[in-house]
Design a protein around this motif. Sequence first.
Motif, PDB file in Angstrom:
ATOM      1  N   GLY A 147       0.822  -1.197   0.000  1.00 39.31           N
ATOM      2  CA  GLY A 147       0.000   0.000   0.000  1.00 39.31           C
ATOM      3  C   GLY A 147       0.857   1.249   0.000  1.00 39.31           C
ATOM      4  O   GLY A 147       1.881   1.313   0.684  1.00 39.31           O
ATOM      5  N   LEU A 148       0.466   2.251  -0.791  1.00 42.17           N
ATOM      6  CA  LEU A 148       1.077   3.579  -0.765  1.00 42.17           C
ATOM      7  C   LEU A 148       0.029   4.517  -0.196  1.00 42.17           C
ATOM      8  O   LEU A 148      -0.967   4.812  -0.851  1.00 42.17           O
ATOM      9  N   MET A 149       0.261   4.982   1.019  1.00 40.16           N
ATOM     10  CA  MET A 149      -0.784   5.679   1.767  1.00 40.16           C
ATOM     11  C   MET A 149      -0.202   6.837   2.549  1.00 40.16           C
ATOM     12  O   MET A 149       1.016   7.017   2.632  1.00 40.16           O
ATOM     13  N   HIS A 150      -1.101   7.636   3.111  1.00 43.06           N
ATOM     14  CA  HIS A 150      -0.675   8.695   4.003  1.00 43.06           C
ATOM     15  C   HIS A 150      -0.267   8.071   5.335  1.00 43.06           C
ATOM     16  O   HIS A 150      -0.541   6.900   5.594  1.00 43.06           O
ATOM     17  N   THR A 151       0.363   8.850   6.171  1.00 42.18           N
ATOM     18  CA  THR A 151       0.940   8.292   7.392  1.00 42.18           C
ATOM     19  C   THR A 151      -0.113   7.724   8.325  1.00 42.18           C
ATOM     20  O   THR A 151      -1.017   8.418   8.766  1.00 42.18           O
ATOM     21  N   LEU A 152      -0.007   6.446   8.566  1.00 42.14           N
ATOM     22  CA  LEU A 152      -0.782   5.739   9.577  1.00 42.14           C
ATOM     23  C   LEU A 152       0.200   4.875  10.352  1.00 42.14           C
ATOM     24  O   LEU A 152       1.132   4.325   9.771  1.00 42.14           O
TER      25      LEU A 152
END
Length: 306
Positions: A147-152
């Motif tokens: 996954g390429l995602m915002h910071t979690l």
Amino acid sequence: MIHLETRQLQYFVVLAEELHFSRAAKRLCISQPPLSMAIKQLEGTLQAQLFERNSRGVRLTHAGRHLLAQARDILERTRRAAADTRAVAQGMAGSLRLGFVGSSMYRGLPEALELMRAQYPDVRVDLLELNSIDQLAALQSGKIDLGLMHTLAPPAGMRAQVVVSEPFIACLPARHPLAAQDRIAMAQLANERLILFSEAVSPEYFGVIRSMCQKAGFDPELRHEVRHWLSVLSLVGTGQGVSLVPACLQRAGMQGLVFKPLARKAPLSVLQAMWRPDPEHPLVPILLGHLQSVVKKQRPAASGRR
């Protein structure tokens, strides 16, 4: 159940091609007795005579001619299966299911995918656009591999790596009164209609931008909440309001927009990769390597670009 050994089939094919035990044994780099024994065992397993042997030499029987084509096919399929499995294990073939947020398209993902396609033409990457929360659920359920995602914060059993971080900047209509300024102070946006990502879709972005506004002494007037960055840019371009966006969106190339850095140091927009390390998909480090390479080569987008 009849059990055929690939070794026996290989010996059979070579003998069928040579029609001479001594030459076949030499070609197989074995002595003649093991070859004769393997052929007898194969004939016993199949309960069929494969060769006729006499003083004049060796020749295939009708059953032997029937087996030859099938034995060659079995050996070729076995070879391909082994080669394909080895290629998948080494990351040279197979498929990767990739989840991504929209901003990834301006942070090196298209270029990284092109590099992978050129280097590994047998690799297939299946793309699925999802918000960060949905990507995390998809990773946990096995629906995606990376996954390429915002910071979690990665949950237990997941690994995360920052791909790129860059500041938020102001996005204005080209004819906006503030468009001529070199930098924008957050307080100057106090009376503007702000276009933001939906809080339900990206609570982190929503919270960061709201916090930026509150630190500047005002609560933002939220006129529109959307689900995709291109929708944000389109609404700004048609004069529906202003926005605060990651600097990478300057690469979207949409007309009628001006991007300006903020007067004070802005919070960072972070794109991170997340995946399951156990077992780690062999294509994950390959794609991440290409992505990091592209990101390093990309020069920061120039401020004030129209």
